[in-house]
Design a protein around this motif. Sequence first.
Motif, PDB file in Angstrom:
ATOM      1  N   LEU A   1      -1.696   0.229  -0.474  1.00 30.41           N
ATOM      2  CA  LEU A   1      -1.763  -0.865   0.488  1.00 30.41           C
ATOM      3  C   LEU A   1      -0.855  -0.607   1.678  1.00 30.41           C
TER       4      LEU A   1
ATOM      5  N   THR B   1      -6.896   0.429   0.060  1.00 28.53           N
ATOM      6  CA  THR B   1      -7.384  -0.638  -0.805  1.00 28.53           C
ATOM      7  C   THR B   1      -7.085  -0.292  -2.258  1.00 28.53           C
ATOM      8  N   ILE B   2      -6.956  -1.313  -3.099  1.00 29.30           N
ATOM      9  CA  ILE B   2      -6.571  -1.107  -4.500  1.00 29.30           C
ATOM     10  C   ILE B   2      -7.684  -0.512  -5.337  1.00 29.30           C
TER      11      ILE B   2
ATOM     12  N   LYS C   1      -6.546  -5.437 -12.097  1.00 31.10           N
ATOM     13  CA  LYS C   1      -6.018  -5.513 -10.733  1.00 31.10           C
ATOM     14  C   LYS C   1      -6.135  -6.900 -10.121  1.00 31.10           C
TER      15      LYS C   1
ATOM     16  N   TRP D   1      -3.370  -7.725  -7.820  1.00 34.00           N
ATOM     17  CA  TRP D   1      -3.386  -6.895  -6.621  1.00 34.00           C
ATOM     18  C   TRP D   1      -4.514  -7.276  -5.680  1.00 34.00           C
TER      19      TRP D   1
ATOM     20  N   ARG E   1      -3.106  -9.878  -3.523  1.00 32.96           N
ATOM     21  CA  ARG E   1      -2.202  -9.322  -2.504  1.00 32.96           C
ATOM     22  C   ARG E   1      -2.987  -8.693  -1.355  1.00 32.96           C
ATOM     23  N   GLU E   2      -4.099  -8.042  -1.706  1.00 35.37           N
ATOM     24  CA  GLU E   2      -4.850  -7.342  -0.668  1.00 35.37           C
ATOM     25  C   GLU E   2      -5.586  -8.298   0.265  1.00 35.37           C
TER      26      GLU E   2
END
Length: 456
Positions: free
Chosen positions: A405, A410-411, A421, A424, A427-428
């Motif tokens: 990130l 991207t995760i 995820k 995450w 968060r993204e």
Amino acid sequence: MSRTLIELLQEGLPAEAVLTDPDVTSAYSHDMASFCDAGVPAVVVLPRTVEQVQHVMRTATELRVPVVPQGARTGLSGAANASDGCVVLSLVKMDRILEISPVDRIAVVEPGVVNAALSRAVGEHGLYYPPDPSSWEMCTIGGNIGTASGGLCCVKYGVTAEYVLGLDVVLADGRLMSTGRRTAKGVAGYDLTRLFVGSEGSLGIVVRAVLALRPKPPQQLVLAAEFASTEAACDAVCEIMEGGHVPSLLELMDRTTVKAVNALANMGLPEATEALLLAAFDTPHPAADLAAVGALCEAAGATQVVPAEDAAESELLLQARRLSLTALEAVKGTTMIDDVCVPRSKLAEMLDGVERVGEKYGLTIGVCAHAGDGNTHPTVCFDAADADEARRARESFDEIMALGLQLGGTITGEHGVGVLKKEWLAREIGPVGVEMQRAVKAAFDPHHLLNPGKLF
């Protein structure tokens, strides 16, 4: 309640389609991801028709029982993991190729069709279905659609989403909806087809897909280039892409991965190298393209460039790449496979950062990557029986995602979010993004019965 659920399911399903033996149903509780909680399903259902899927969803809605759709369970994010008391809806028995049209260049398939089986079937008509996840001999088209999977060929041909033209979807309440089209063009209304691709079974059950096909390309040839540093290999990737070349694949294996593959299969790969770059072309004159790319690799610092002489040598090199994840798992017995995608220009920083993370946590982390599109698979090798090592593995996994990130990536590029995820994803995409995605979920699944606990 479980008895009532099973009785109602049996009213619309053949006896062999309803599995209740705990020793059998336990095998359907999870996919291939590590560190993902899985519950105990109340029942596993294996329908063969659309009407049977509709019956399952009507029953589940009536009783407010969660439903977890599954394909071959080769996923790596926990997206197919069961929740306690759920109906596991395994679609592997819906495995018919319904149509292949060379004129329209489409295939119409059920969700349980195995990727490799489809590829071979359309190949007999001179056609090509490009998406090729590493698990293509096992994974299903429905699972590929659910996770928006990728593969080795994405650098030239793109990902699954670009080949899904239309879908038949059973909604949470049992209604059947068709999306998209079977025409080459079409922009009528919202693109609901794309919405379902990558939704991980959280919006509806895909029961039929219209897939775009391409003409079958010539046999590709592969080149292997050895580098004394991952930075030099990544520089070569940037030069190849900036130079306008269109390889059919551009894959990177770091030193740890190369050694693991050799240990597993005695492939004879060069273990002295820090990074091995594989480039392939399926153009009419691949040798000329390989020569041009080979020159760029040498200019970037390749210590040796070896083009394959024929299809057999090319396939051997590709087999080495496909064995990467299996080989890394053999290093310690358990792996956590990250799926961070970064801009190509940040690829070297990503790999350098992963190496630092491995040193920080005292862990073996091998990296194989779809280098041409910046999709890296840092693979943390650890002993699951060692509690401290397992803790360090999880922490290193999270640190790698944070690095991705930070580099503008991207995760997940192709494995999906699932359970692994969830934090995450938030968060993204941020709080507003989460709010809007939850609103979409509520519109399709107001009782939150479809694959609960996944994504967010």
